[in-house]
Design a protein around this motif. Structure first.
Motif, PDB file in Angstrom:
ATOM      1  N   THR A 146       0.743  -1.161  -0.008  1.00 47.61           N
ATOM      2  CA  THR A 146      -0.188   0.017  -0.117  1.00 47.61           C
ATOM      3  C   THR A 146       0.910   1.209  -0.097  1.00 47.61           C
ATOM      4  O   THR A 146       0.737   2.186  -0.859  1.00 47.61           O
ATOM      5  N   THR A 147       2.064   1.353   0.763  1.00 50.18           N
ATOM      6  CA  THR A 147       2.844   2.492   0.887  1.00 50.18           C
ATOM      7  C   THR A 147       3.438   2.641  -0.380  1.00 50.18           C
ATOM      8  O   THR A 147       3.623   3.776  -0.779  1.00 50.18           O
ATOM      9  N   LEU A 148       4.179   1.537  -0.979  1.00 53.85           N
ATOM     10  CA  LEU A 148       4.813   1.651  -2.258  1.00 53.85           C
ATOM     11  C   LEU A 148       3.975   2.158  -3.367  1.00 53.85           C
ATOM     12  O   LEU A 148       4.347   2.809  -4.068  1.00 53.85           O
ATOM     13  N   GLU A 149       2.542   1.646  -3.438  1.00 57.79           N
ATOM     14  CA  GLU A 149       1.647   2.050  -4.555  1.00 57.79           C
ATOM     15  C   GLU A 149       1.616   3.617  -4.242  1.00 57.79           C
ATOM     16  O   GLU A 149       1.348   4.392  -5.233  1.00 57.79           O
ATOM     17  N   TYR A 150       1.356   4.171  -3.141  1.00 53.97           N
ATOM     18  CA  TYR A 150       1.087   5.582  -2.793  1.00 53.97           C
ATOM     19  C   TYR A 150       2.152   6.335  -3.443  1.00 53.97           C
ATOM     20  O   TYR A 150       2.054   7.315  -3.851  1.00 53.97           O
ATOM     21  N   CYS A 151       3.713   5.673  -2.903  1.00 53.83           N
ATOM     22  CA  CYS A 151       4.728   6.640  -3.253  1.00 53.83           C
ATOM     23  C   CYS A 151       4.794   6.638  -4.916  1.00 53.83           C
ATOM     24  O   CYS A 151       5.295   7.453  -5.498  1.00 53.83           O
ATOM     25  N   VAL A 152       4.660   5.310  -5.546  1.00 55.45           N
ATOM     26  CA  VAL A 152       4.726   5.347  -7.027  1.00 55.45           C
ATOM     27  C   VAL A 152       3.343   6.511  -7.530  1.00 55.45           C
ATOM     28  O   VAL A 152       3.912   7.400  -8.664  1.00 55.45           O
ATOM     29  N   ALA A 153       2.675   6.534  -7.147  1.00 57.21           N
ATOM     30  CA  ALA A 153       1.430   7.357  -7.476  1.00 57.21           C
ATOM     31  C   ALA A 153       1.540   8.919  -7.438  1.00 57.21           C
ATOM     32  O   ALA A 153       1.309   9.664  -8.312  1.00 57.21           O
ATOM     33  N   VAL A 154       2.289   9.109  -6.286  1.00 57.28           N
ATOM     34  CA  VAL A 154       2.396  10.718  -6.147  1.00 57.28           C
ATOM     35  C   VAL A 154       3.950  11.000  -6.562  1.00 57.28           C
ATOM     36  O   VAL A 154       4.340  12.228  -6.363  1.00 57.28           O
ATOM     37  N   GLY A 155       4.849  10.124  -7.034  1.00 64.92           N
ATOM     38  CA  GLY A 155       5.811  10.265  -7.570  1.00 64.92           C
ATOM     39  C   GLY A 155       7.246  10.487  -6.559  1.00 64.92           C
ATOM     40  O   GLY A 155       8.076  11.249  -6.640  1.00 64.92           O
ATOM     41  N   TYR A 156       7.066   9.812  -5.386  1.00 69.49           N
ATOM     42  CA  TYR A 156       8.216   9.565  -4.308  1.00 69.49           C
ATOM     43  C   TYR A 156       9.317   8.599  -4.814  1.00 69.49           C
ATOM     44  O   TYR A 156       9.131   7.714  -4.214  1.00 69.49           O
ATOM     45  N   SER A 157      10.011   9.178  -5.930  1.00 68.37           N
ATOM     46  CA  SER A 157      10.990   8.049  -6.482  1.00 68.37           C
ATOM     47  C   SER A 157      12.014   7.659  -5.491  1.00 68.37           C
ATOM     48  O   SER A 157      11.990   6.181  -5.418  1.00 68.37           O
TER      49      SER A 157
END
Length: 165
Positions: A146-157
């Motif tokens: 869940t955390t990883l998907e959020y980071c991908v979606a908002v661009g936290y590379s």
């Protein structure tokens, strides 16, 4: 604004601080950026600090000498710090604790955090807890995903790469 332990900050946070140092009007925003001597700062932040800040060496911190704390108190203090304590006695108590006890305390802390978790907790302390709790392959993996998907979606590379590891 004051930021401490910046040497331990994520690449995204260090990038944010560098941008803030470059762009903020110093008559409107005053910043203090603390890092351990010899700590690792990004090249971008190091350059921004050199160009836009005055270096000041803070006096060495004097640790309070609290009364004797039991191993359980030291362990709980480390757990409640969400793994950020700089106290060597707390870390030693954490390392010495039985793995099942550590897992149980991680689970309890995760449940406590989950009740009021904003995205700040969901990106850091909560996955840290779930990954180290009693069900890393189930609850831990689901929380990290869940955390990883959020980071991908908002661009936290940088966070995406870190969580992916």
């Amino acid at each position: 604004m004051a930021f401490d332990d910046v040497h331990a900050a994520s690449p995204n946070t260090q990038e944010f601080l560098a941008i803030l140092l470059r762009r903020a009007d110093p008559s409107m925003v005053r910043m203090a950026v603390g890092a351990a001597p010899g700590g690792t700062l990004s090249d971008e932040l190091s350059a921004a600090l050199a160009a836009h800040a005055e270096a000041v060496r803070a006096p060495d911190a004097q640790r309070p000498t609290p009364g004797h704390r039991s191993d359980d108190e030291l362990l709980r203090a480390y757990i409640e710090s969400d793994g950020t304590s700089d106290d060597p006695a707390e870390y030693a108590a954490y390392q010495a604790a039985e793995p099942a006890r550590r897992q149980r305390l991680h689970d309890e802390r995760a449940e406590e955090l989950q009740r009021h978790a904003d995205w700040g907790l969901r990106l850091g302390a909560l996955p840290y807890r779930r990954e180290r709790g009693s069900d890393p392959a189930g609850t831990g993996r689901a929380t990290l995903r869940t955390t990883l998907e959020y980071c991908v979606a908002v661009g936290y590379s940088a966070a995406t790469v870190d969580l992916g590891r």
